[in-house]
Design an enzyme around this catalytic site. Sequence first.
Site, PDB file in Angstrom:
ATOM      1  N   GLN A  78       0.824  -1.214   0.000  1.00  0.00           N
ATOM      2  CA  GLN A  78       0.000   0.000   0.000  1.00  0.00           C
ATOM      3  C   GLN A  78       0.858   1.264   0.000  1.00  0.00           C
ATOM      4  O   GLN A  78       0.841   2.028  -0.955  1.00  0.00           O
ATOM      5  CB  GLN A  78      -0.948   0.003   1.202  1.00  0.00           C
ATOM      6  CG  GLN A  78      -2.010   1.083   1.127  1.00  0.00           C
ATOM      7  CD  GLN A  78      -3.187   0.792   2.044  1.00  0.00           C
ATOM      8  OE1 GLN A  78      -3.365  -0.324   2.513  1.00  0.00           O
ATOM      9  NE2 GLN A  78      -3.997   1.799   2.291  1.00  0.00           N
ATOM     10  N   ASP A  79       1.607   1.506   1.075  1.00  0.00           N
ATOM     11  CA  ASP A  79       2.546   2.623   1.073  1.00  0.00           C
ATOM     12  C   ASP A  79       3.726   2.265   1.969  1.00  0.00           C
ATOM     13  O   ASP A  79       3.682   1.275   2.699  1.00  0.00           O
ATOM     14  CB  ASP A  79       1.886   3.945   1.476  1.00  0.00           C
ATOM     15  CG  ASP A  79       1.307   3.954   2.877  1.00  0.00           C
ATOM     16  OD1 ASP A  79       1.275   2.883   3.521  1.00  0.00           O
ATOM     17  OD2 ASP A  79       0.895   5.020   3.339  1.00  0.00           O
ATOM     18  N   PRO A  80       4.822   3.026   1.910  1.00  0.00           N
ATOM     19  CA  PRO A  80       6.032   2.653   2.652  1.00  0.00           C
ATOM     20  C   PRO A  80       5.826   2.690   4.167  1.00  0.00           C
ATOM     21  O   PRO A  80       4.924   3.349   4.682  1.00  0.00           O
ATOM     22  CB  PRO A  80       7.051   3.715   2.216  1.00  0.00           C
ATOM     23  CG  PRO A  80       6.519   4.288   0.939  1.00  0.00           C
ATOM     24  CD  PRO A  80       5.030   4.225   1.076  1.00  0.00           C
TER      25      PRO A  80
END
Length: 253
Positions: A78-80
């Site tokens: 999804q995101d870091p």
Amino acid sequence: MNEQGEAINNSAESRIQLESSWKAHVGNWLLRPEMRDLSAFLRARKVAGVSVYPPGSQIFAAFEATPFQRVKAVILGQDPYHGQGQAHGLCFSVRPGMPLPPSLLNIYKELEEDLGLLRPDHGCLLPWAKRGVLLLNAVLTVEDGRAGAHQGKGWEGFTDHVVDTLNREREGLVFMLWGSYAQAKGKVIDTRRHLVLKAAHPSPLSAHRGFLGCRHFSLCNQYLSQHGLGMVDWSLPPCIALDGAILNGRIAV
């Protein structure tokens, strides 16, 4: 210009810091107005004193580590990670020496159950990337302590384009979609051309609802073997055996 903004600066195509094979296939997307807006947003956040992860030189690390024609499998995140020193451009991966995030611990647990591979003493998945596993987050940057801070700023269109390009221009790939977010992003994938493996997210909140026991690693290799792409070596070397450049926090290929 700060490092994050420079990484996607679109004043000239030649300045896009994207691995050459990916640049040929998806680089034009980075010249779009929404990516110029994203670059301006990243610069503004930096000027405001906000810590943005990963460092600009590692924003496109997934593409650097896994060139277009070498992709065998895709894992979508999804995101870091939003903690200092964690993110280095590969989904679910952390730099050597960082504590293992709970989701990655469950990935290692499934890896051991599925293939009998013991948990390594680090969380760096770069060896997988170098063997053909594209470790792609939907959003490529985040702010310190603020999960999802850069969602809706422009990254999703670019990474949607990456997934769609792989779907159209490659054949016989394995897409491993863990959780509803990844599965929604993978709706464009043609299951007549590729294998799509779906399971719950490996987060402790959901791993017991279908991720643990999914056997995605062996199913991936079974499909790749049948389609002539060669199986992925899912083993990870001990931390002491990792390339020195990796230990210093730089993606090396």
